[in-house]
Design an enzyme around this catalytic site. Structure first.
Site, PDB file in Angstrom:
ATOM      1  N   ASP A 194     -11.028 -16.542 -26.005  1.00 38.04           N
ATOM      2  CA  ASP A 194     -11.820 -17.693 -25.553  1.00 38.04           C
ATOM      3  C   ASP A 194     -11.289 -18.999 -26.141  1.00 38.04           C
ATOM      4  O   ASP A 194     -10.718 -19.007 -27.231  1.00 38.04           O
ATOM      5  CB  ASP A 194     -13.282 -17.478 -25.980  1.00 38.04           C
ATOM      6  CG  ASP A 194     -14.224 -18.417 -25.248  1.00 38.04           C
ATOM      7  OD1 ASP A 194     -13.862 -18.919 -24.157  1.00 38.04           O
ATOM      8  OD2 ASP A 194     -15.330 -18.650 -25.767  1.00 38.04           O
ATOM      9  N   GLY A 195     -11.487 -20.077 -25.402  1.00 36.02           N
ATOM     10  CA  GLY A 195     -11.148 -21.414 -25.917  1.00 36.02           C
ATOM     11  C   GLY A 195      -9.974 -22.073 -25.210  1.00 36.02           C
ATOM     12  O   GLY A 195      -9.521 -23.139 -25.636  1.00 36.02           O
ATOM     13  N   GLY A 212      -9.825 -23.558 -22.258  1.00 41.45           N
ATOM     14  CA  GLY A 212     -10.189 -24.828 -21.633  1.00 41.45           C
ATOM     15  C   GLY A 212     -10.312 -25.929 -22.668  1.00 41.45           C
ATOM     16  O   GLY A 212      -9.801 -27.053 -22.474  1.00 41.45           O
ATOM     17  N   TRP A 217      -8.936 -26.063 -25.629  1.00 38.55           N
ATOM     18  CA  TRP A 217      -7.609 -26.332 -26.189  1.00 38.55           C
ATOM     19  C   TRP A 217      -6.861 -27.312 -25.278  1.00 38.55           C
ATOM     20  O   TRP A 217      -6.259 -28.274 -25.749  1.00 38.55           O
ATOM     21  CB  TRP A 217      -6.837 -25.017 -26.301  1.00 38.55           C
ATOM     22  CG  TRP A 217      -5.464 -25.129 -26.871  1.00 38.55           C
ATOM     23  CD1 TRP A 217      -5.108 -25.027 -28.183  1.00 38.55           C
ATOM     24  CD2 TRP A 217      -4.244 -25.351 -26.138  1.00 38.55           C
ATOM     25  NE1 TRP A 217      -3.742 -25.174 -28.322  1.00 38.55           N
ATOM     26  CE2 TRP A 217      -3.196 -25.378 -27.080  1.00 38.55           C
ATOM     27  CE3 TRP A 217      -3.938 -25.531 -24.786  1.00 38.55           C
ATOM     28  CZ2 TRP A 217      -1.857 -25.575 -26.715  1.00 38.55           C
ATOM     29  CZ3 TRP A 217      -2.608 -25.731 -24.420  1.00 38.55           C
ATOM     30  CH2 TRP A 217      -1.586 -25.753 -25.377  1.00 38.55           C
ATOM     31  N   THR A 274     -17.220 -10.806 -14.831  1.00 38.85           N
ATOM     32  CA  THR A 274     -17.926 -10.866 -13.545  1.00 38.85           C
ATOM     33  C   THR A 274     -18.700 -12.180 -13.410  1.00 38.85           C
ATOM     34  O   THR A 274     -19.112 -12.534 -12.310  1.00 38.85           O
ATOM     35  CB  THR A 274     -18.898  -9.679 -13.396  1.00 38.85           C
ATOM     36  OG1 THR A 274     -19.674  -9.538 -14.601  1.00 38.85           O
ATOM     37  CG2 THR A 274     -18.158  -8.386 -13.132  1.00 38.85           C
ATOM     38  N   GLU A 275     -18.875 -12.883 -14.526  1.00 35.84           N
ATOM     39  CA  GLU A 275     -19.548 -14.185 -14.487  1.00 35.84           C
ATOM     40  C   GLU A 275     -18.568 -15.349 -14.286  1.00 35.84           C
ATOM     41  O   GLU A 275     -18.972 -16.467 -13.984  1.00 35.84           O
ATOM     42  CB  GLU A 275     -20.358 -14.413 -15.771  1.00 35.84           C
ATOM     43  CG  GLU A 275     -21.600 -13.562 -15.893  1.00 35.84           C
ATOM     44  CD  GLU A 275     -21.310 -12.094 -16.173  1.00 35.84           C
ATOM     45  OE1 GLU A 275     -21.840 -11.235 -15.452  1.00 35.84           O
ATOM     46  OE2 GLU A 275     -20.533 -11.795 -17.094  1.00 35.84           O
ATOM     47  N   ASN A 276     -17.273 -15.080 -14.465  1.00 33.60           N
ATOM     48  CA  ASN A 276     -16.289 -16.163 -14.355  1.00 33.60           C
ATOM     49  C   ASN A 276     -16.093 -16.654 -12.909  1.00 33.60           C
ATOM     50  O   ASN A 276     -15.475 -17.696 -12.692  1.00 33.60           O
ATOM     51  CB  ASN A 276     -14.940 -15.761 -14.968  1.00 33.60           C
ATOM     52  CG  ASN A 276     -14.942 -15.724 -16.486  1.00 33.60           C
ATOM     53  OD1 ASN A 276     -14.238 -14.930 -17.107  1.00 33.60           O
ATOM     54  ND2 ASN A 276     -15.728 -16.583 -17.126  1.00 33.60           N
ATOM     55  N   ARG A 318     -13.635 -12.525 -31.521  1.00 32.39           N
ATOM     56  CA  ARG A 318     -13.736 -13.594 -30.530  1.00 32.39           C
ATOM     57  C   ARG A 318     -13.134 -14.863 -31.108  1.00 32.39           C
ATOM     58  O   ARG A 318     -13.491 -15.281 -32.211  1.00 32.39           O
ATOM     59  CB  ARG A 318     -15.185 -13.856 -30.124  1.00 32.39           C
ATOM     60  CG  ARG A 318     -15.278 -14.921 -29.017  1.00 32.39           C
ATOM     61  CD  ARG A 318     -16.662 -15.029 -28.411  1.00 32.39           C
ATOM     62  NE  ARG A 318     -16.635 -15.913 -27.245  1.00 32.39           N
ATOM     63  CZ  ARG A 318     -17.390 -15.775 -26.168  1.00 32.39           C
ATOM     64  NH1 ARG A 318     -18.235 -14.784 -26.097  1.00 32.39           N
ATOM     65  NH2 ARG A 318     -17.288 -16.632 -25.159  1.00 32.39           N
ATOM     66  N   ARG A 378     -20.849 -14.888 -29.565  1.00 34.85           N
ATOM     67  CA  ARG A 378     -21.580 -14.032 -28.625  1.00 34.85           C
ATOM     68  C   ARG A 378     -20.588 -13.076 -27.975  1.00 34.85           C
ATOM     69  O   ARG A 378     -19.382 -13.272 -28.041  1.00 34.85           O
ATOM     70  CB  ARG A 378     -22.336 -14.861 -27.587  1.00 34.85           C
ATOM     71  CG  ARG A 378     -21.470 -15.803 -26.798  1.00 34.85           C
ATOM     72  CD  ARG A 378     -22.265 -16.574 -25.725  1.00 34.85           C
ATOM     73  NE  ARG A 378     -21.446 -17.632 -25.152  1.00 34.85           N
ATOM     74  CZ  ARG A 378     -21.379 -18.875 -25.634  1.00 34.85           C
ATOM     75  NH1 ARG A 378     -22.100 -19.219 -26.686  1.00 34.85           N
ATOM     76  NH2 ARG A 378     -20.585 -19.767 -25.072  1.00 34.85           N
ATOM     77  N   GLU A 413     -18.465  -3.776 -35.181  1.00 41.60           N
ATOM     78  CA  GLU A 413     -18.474  -4.935 -36.077  1.00 41.60           C
ATOM     79  C   GLU A 413     -17.967  -6.148 -35.292  1.00 41.60           C
ATOM     80  O   GLU A 413     -17.271  -5.995 -34.294  1.00 41.60           O
ATOM     81  CB  GLU A 413     -17.553  -4.680 -37.283  1.00 41.60           C
ATOM     82  CG  GLU A 413     -17.989  -3.523 -38.145  1.00 41.60           C
ATOM     83  CD  GLU A 413     -19.333  -3.775 -38.817  1.00 41.60           C
ATOM     84  OE1 GLU A 413     -19.572  -4.912 -39.256  1.00 41.60           O
ATOM     85  OE2 GLU A 413     -20.128  -2.815 -38.891  1.00 41.60           O
TER      86      GLU A 413
HETATM   87  C1  IPE Z   1     -15.853 -14.658 -21.886  1.00 39.81           C
HETATM   88  O1  IPE Z   1     -15.621 -16.003 -22.080  1.00 39.81           O
HETATM   89  C2  IPE Z   1     -14.967 -14.130 -20.797  1.00 39.81           C
HETATM   90  C3  IPE Z   1     -13.534 -14.090 -21.072  1.00 39.81           C
HETATM   91  C4  IPE Z   1     -12.955 -14.416 -22.209  1.00 39.81           C
HETATM   92  C5  IPE Z   1     -12.719 -13.608 -19.986  1.00 39.81           C
HETATM   93  P1  IPE Z   1     -16.519 -17.125 -21.371  1.00 39.81           P
HETATM   94  O2  IPE Z   1     -15.962 -18.419 -21.808  1.00 39.81           O
HETATM   95  O3  IPE Z   1     -16.576 -16.862 -19.927  1.00 39.81           O
HETATM   96  O4  IPE Z   1     -17.945 -16.855 -21.999  1.00 39.81           O
HETATM   97  P2  IPE Z   1     -19.202 -17.811 -22.158  1.00 39.81           P
HETATM   98  O5  IPE Z   1     -19.562 -18.312 -20.795  1.00 39.81           O
HETATM   99  O6  IPE Z   1     -18.806 -18.927 -23.077  1.00 39.81           O
HETATM  100  O7  IPE Z   1     -20.272 -16.956 -22.779  1.00 39.81           O
HETATM  101  C1  IPE Z   2     -11.222 -18.083 -21.922  1.00 38.87           C
HETATM  102  O1  IPE Z   2     -11.111 -19.462 -22.105  1.00 38.87           O
HETATM  103  C2  IPE Z   2     -10.499 -17.595 -20.703  1.00 38.87           C
HETATM  104  C3  IPE Z   2     -11.373 -17.121 -19.628  1.00 38.87           C
HETATM  105  C4  IPE Z   2     -12.653 -17.082 -19.660  1.00 38.87           C
HETATM  106  C5  IPE Z   2     -10.713 -16.681 -18.416  1.00 38.87           C
HETATM  107  P1  IPE Z   2     -12.142 -20.445 -21.430  1.00 38.87           P
HETATM  108  O2  IPE Z   2     -11.634 -20.853 -20.093  1.00 38.87           O
HETATM  109  O3  IPE Z   2     -13.508 -19.862 -21.427  1.00 38.87           O
HETATM  110  O4  IPE Z   2     -12.076 -21.688 -22.425  1.00 38.87           O
HETATM  111  P2  IPE Z   2     -13.309 -22.569 -22.915  1.00 38.87           P
HETATM  112  O5  IPE Z   2     -14.317 -21.641 -23.500  1.00 38.87           O
HETATM  113  O6  IPE Z   2     -13.832 -23.297 -21.713  1.00 38.87           O
HETATM  114  O7  IPE Z   2     -12.706 -23.477 -23.933  1.00 38.87           O
HETATM  115 MG    MG Z   3     -15.011 -19.882 -22.754  1.00 40.07          MG
END
Ligand code: IPE
Ligand code: IPE
Ligand code: MG
Length: 267
Positions: A41-42, A44, A46, A87-89, A209, A215, A228
């Site tokens: 995660d992160g 976007g 970055w 599935t939420e993406n 994470r 979360r 853990e």
């Molecule tokens: C979880 O990250 C899904 C993936 C890393 C593929 P999200 O960025 O989608 O999760 P939320 O919305 O912050 O909980």
């Molecule tokens: C995780 O990075 C990649 C996917 C969910 C596909 P994000 O795209 O969620 O990056 P942030 O959380 O917006 O920084």
């Molecule tokens: Mg994210």
């Protein structure tokens, strides 16, 4: 020395280990988690911090994934699950979703030979409906090519949701009950587990994470019941195999009880 560690438990950052090396430190025998699940995660954030688009952040994460796979192999992790698309993406902008679909397909095609050469077996976990056919094709091709490997499983979670996986399992059980193949009394914990997408992969021992969020976001919901969790402040494109090794070290210091208890008076 708090490089990358979440701030909620600073004591975990104080181990006197040099984490900059090219080899993992010596973990105590049997202490490396068998199944590590990473929420990458992160991307976007970055990218936006650098004036780039979110999709450029995703692109920067590809090399990180390969580095972390290499680091997991070095450390002796047997199963590594990575969350690539939930599935939420699908709620994201059409442009970002389109990019992520193409990107997943391209990464699989670009990296499958490297993974194969490392002895990694690729498995897909996720739902077919909605997922681009070209992504499914690449996932299945990577699975086919690497089916004989057993050094480490790389479970690619693409169009994956933990609650969806449980719903799919419940539906298949309901079908069996409706058809008279199964009695309701036969629905056990073990049976439910046997209907997971990759039921032979053991439960998650450790979630990691990146990005500072704390979360699980619907990742391996059932399989992570006693896992853990280590949350790292570093954004995924900045993550390194050394961060993985540090998280493994934090894990080795945890006391896992699975609901049990041992009487150990101290005074
Ligand atoms: C979880 O990250 C899904 C993936 C890393 C593929 P999200 O960025 O989608 O999760 P939320 O919305 O912050 O909980
Ligand atoms: C995780 O990075 C990649 C996917 C969910 C596909 P994000 O795209 O969620 O990056 P942030 O959380 O917006 O920084
Ligand atoms: Mg994210």
């Amino acid at each position: 020395m708090s490089r990358g560690l979440a701030r909620h438990d600073p004591s975990e950052a104080l181990r006197p280990v040099d984490w900059t090396g090219e080899h993992p430190p010596e973990y105590a025998k049997g202490s490396v988690p068998a199944h590590v699940a990473i929420i990458m995660d992160g991307n976007g954030r970055w990218a936006n911090q650098r004036g780039l688009t979110r999709t450029q952040g995703h692109a920067a994460g590809e090399a990180v994934l390969l580095d972390v796979v290499a680091g997991a192999l070095q450390a002796g992790v047997r199963h590594l699950s990575v969350y690539a698309f939930s599935t939420e993406n699908w709620k994201r902008s059409p442009d970002e979703v389109r990019f992520l679909m193409g990107f997943n397909k391209d990464v699989l095609r670009r990296r499958r030979d490297q993974l194969d050469a490392w002895g990694v077996r690729v498995r897909w976990a996720g739902r077919r409906p909605r997922l681009w056919a070209s992504v499914i094709t690449e996932l299945e091709e990577a699975e086919r090519r690497t089916a004989g490997n057993d050094r480490m499983t790389l479970q690619m979670c693409v169009n994956y949701g933990g609650t969806m996986e449980i719903a799919d399992a419940v539906r298949s059980i309901a079908d069996d009950v409706a058809a008279g193949r199964l009695k309701p009394s036969g629905v056990t914990d073990r049976l439910v587990r046997s209907r997971m997408y990759n039921a032979d992969i053991p439960d998650v021992d450790l979630y990691i994470r990146s990005s500072g969020e704390q979360r699980i976001s619907n990742f391996l919901t059932l399989q992570g019941a006693y896992a853990e969790m280590v949350f790292l402040d570093r954004l995924w494109p900045d993550f390194t195999r050394q961060d993985l090794w540090r998280a493994l070290d934090v894990y080795t210091g945890r006391d896992r009880r699975f609901g049990g208890a041992v009487d150990a008076p101290t005074a």
